[in-house]
Design a protein around this motif. Structure first.
Motif, PDB file in Angstrom:
ATOM      1  N   LEU A   1       6.143  41.280  37.293  1.00  0.00           N
ATOM      2  CA  LEU A   1       5.088  41.965  36.542  1.00  0.00           C
ATOM      3  C   LEU A   1       5.452  43.428  36.302  1.00  0.00           C
ATOM      4  O   LEU A   1       5.247  43.961  35.209  1.00  0.00           O
ATOM      5  N   ARG A   2       6.000  44.094  37.319  1.00  0.00           N
ATOM      6  CA  ARG A   2       6.393  45.497  37.172  1.00  0.00           C
ATOM      7  C   ARG A   2       7.436  45.657  36.066  1.00  0.00           C
ATOM      8  O   ARG A   2       7.408  46.624  35.297  1.00  0.00           O
ATOM      9  N   ASN A   3       8.355  44.676  35.960  1.00  0.00           N
ATOM     10  CA  ASN A   3       9.437  44.775  34.983  1.00  0.00           C
ATOM     11  C   ASN A   3       9.025  44.319  33.599  1.00  0.00           C
ATOM     12  O   ASN A   3       9.811  44.431  32.658  1.00  0.00           O
ATOM     13  N   HIS A   4       7.806  43.796  33.470  1.00  0.00           N
ATOM     14  CA  HIS A   4       7.356  43.314  32.169  1.00  0.00           C
ATOM     15  C   HIS A   4       6.861  44.480  31.317  1.00  0.00           C
ATOM     16  O   HIS A   4       6.187  45.385  31.810  1.00  0.00           O
TER      17      HIS A   4
ATOM     18  N   ARG B   1       7.940  33.494  36.177  1.00  0.00           N
ATOM     19  CA  ARG B   1       8.571  34.132  37.339  1.00  0.00           C
ATOM     20  C   ARG B   1       9.875  33.447  37.713  1.00  0.00           C
ATOM     21  O   ARG B   1      10.876  34.106  38.018  1.00  0.00           O
ATOM     22  N   GLU B   2       9.882  32.131  37.684  1.00  0.00           N
ATOM     23  CA  GLU B   2      11.081  31.369  38.035  1.00  0.00           C
ATOM     24  C   GLU B   2      11.153  30.128  37.155  1.00  0.00           C
ATOM     25  O   GLU B   2      10.127  29.569  36.752  1.00  0.00           O
ATOM     26  N   GLY B   3      12.380  29.691  36.838  1.00  0.00           N
ATOM     27  CA  GLY B   3      12.565  28.474  36.075  1.00  0.00           C
ATOM     28  C   GLY B   3      12.619  28.708  34.574  1.00  0.00           C
ATOM     29  O   GLY B   3      12.592  29.850  34.103  1.00  0.00           O
ATOM     30  N   THR B   4      12.714  27.615  33.824  1.00  0.00           N
ATOM     31  CA  THR B   4      12.780  27.679  32.364  1.00  0.00           C
ATOM     32  C   THR B   4      11.744  26.741  31.762  1.00  0.00           C
ATOM     33  O   THR B   4      11.341  25.749  32.381  1.00  0.00           O
TER      34      THR B   4
ATOM     35  N   PRO C   1      12.815  33.461  32.966  1.00  0.00           N
ATOM     36  CA  PRO C   1      12.090  34.436  33.795  1.00  0.00           C
ATOM     37  C   PRO C   1      11.922  35.780  33.082  1.00  0.00           C
ATOM     38  O   PRO C   1      12.869  36.312  32.503  1.00  0.00           O
ATOM     39  N   GLY C   2      10.694  36.289  33.134  1.00  0.00           N
ATOM     40  CA  GLY C   2      10.349  37.539  32.461  1.00  0.00           C
ATOM     41  C   GLY C   2       9.684  37.324  31.119  1.00  0.00           C
ATOM     42  O   GLY C   2       9.007  38.222  30.618  1.00  0.00           O
TER      43      GLY C   2
ATOM     44  N   ALA D   1       9.444  25.295  38.463  1.00  0.00           N
ATOM     45  CA  ALA D   1       9.201  26.652  37.952  1.00  0.00           C
ATOM     46  C   ALA D   1       7.963  27.261  38.589  1.00  0.00           C
ATOM     47  O   ALA D   1       7.129  26.574  39.193  1.00  0.00           O
ATOM     48  N   VAL D   2       7.868  28.572  38.427  1.00  0.00           N
ATOM     49  CA  VAL D   2       6.714  29.334  38.897  1.00  0.00           C
ATOM     50  C   VAL D   2       6.274  30.266  37.785  1.00  0.00           C
ATOM     51  O   VAL D   2       7.102  30.962  37.195  1.00  0.00           O
TER      52      VAL D   2
END
Length: 286
Positions: free
Chosen positions: A152-155, A198-201, A220-221, A245-246
């Motif tokens: 979230l911080r990097n978004h 967050r994780e996965g595709t 992710p992202g 995924a997450v």
């Protein structure tokens, strides 16, 4: 190019250790540890002094520490594929950055530059993981929260959040774990949350005139679901996990708060929505 060496790096004094432990404890990830363990963890940090315009972390470098801004302010910049650098946020005293580096040595996703003299408390990955292992079950909760905080911080939508804003966002966000082949959202369903991968595709599929067409692949992202927030509340496509995924669900109120707070965030939402609407129009042959 690399990051700058600090002018000095020293152990925390009693007052700074107290402040750092309190700041860690205010993050949902660290709250379960309790005051004594937070003081133990905070004592592993070093206070770094950086001069004006010093590069504290550099995009592309492998991270090795979390940073907490004890005094001063810093500017966060991201270099795009063309090599141009864009300023995406200004962080003030009390802000955290570099959370992902506590878990694994992944490349930094942004450059952080001092705007005037600053003091940064740096908590290294190796001592952090060693101490966390001693805490038992709580360590999994801390790691999970840190991964969520980092994505979230990097978004772009949430990069301008200060410490209080990030805490509020994490408190309102909800984590959803999906199996391969499971749909996060389905076309036509009502929706009032934004999703951040967050994780996965994931694969984005839209049914048009009785045929399923693949529109995009998400990593992710990436995010999805903003069209339902901006439009009539209906999902315009089905998004299916291509691996375990997450995703992080961000409620409408948190998205609206980000848009109202930061013009750049609003532009990111509108730009993404515009691109996806254009893709849908092309798909429909309009």
């Amino acid at each position: 190019r690399g990051s700058s060496r600090p002018q000095s790096a020293e152990a925390l004094n009693h007052e700074l250790l107290r402040r750092f432990a309190e700041a860690l404890g205010a993050l949902p990830a660290f709250a379960p540890l309790g005051r004594d363990r937070l003081l133990q963890l905070g004592g592993l940090g070093l206070v770094e002094a950086h001069g004006d315009s010093a590069t504290i972390i550099r995009q592309g470098e492998k991270g090795d520490r979390l940073c907490w801004l004890a005094s001063g302010k810093v500017r966060v910049r991201v270099e795009d594929e063309s090599g141009l650098e864009h300023e995406v946020a200004v962080l003030q005293q009390g802000a955290f950055f570099g959370e992902t580096a506590l878990l694994e040595p992944v490349p930094r996703t942004a450059t952080v530059v001092a705007d005037g003299p600053v003091q940064v408390v740096a908590l290294g990955r190796t001592p952090f993981l060693g101490t966390l292992a001693e805490l038992g079950a709580a360590s999994d909760t801390v790691k999970d929260e840190l991964r969520t905080a980092a994505v979230l911080r990097n978004h772009a939508l949430f990069s301008a959040l200060d410490g209080d804003g990030l805490r509020d966002l994490l408190a309102s966000a909800h984590i959803v774990k999906l199996r391969q082949g499971q749909a996060a959202v389905r076309q036509g369903d009502a929706g009032d949350v934004l999703y951040v991968v967050r994780e996965g595709t994931f694969e984005v599929v839209r049914n048009s005139r009785g045929r399923d067409r693949k529109l995009a692949r998400l990593r992710p992202g990436d995010w999805f679901g903003e069209l339902a927030l901006l439009g009539d509340g209906k999902r315009t496509a089905t998004v299916v996990a291509q691996s375990d995924a997450v995703v992080v669900q961000v409620p409408r109120a948190a998205v609206e708060a980000a848009v109202l707070r930061d013009v750049t965030a609003a532009l990111h939402v509108l730009e993404a929505a515009s691109e996806r609407m254009a893709a849908l129009r092309q798909e429909e042959g309009l």
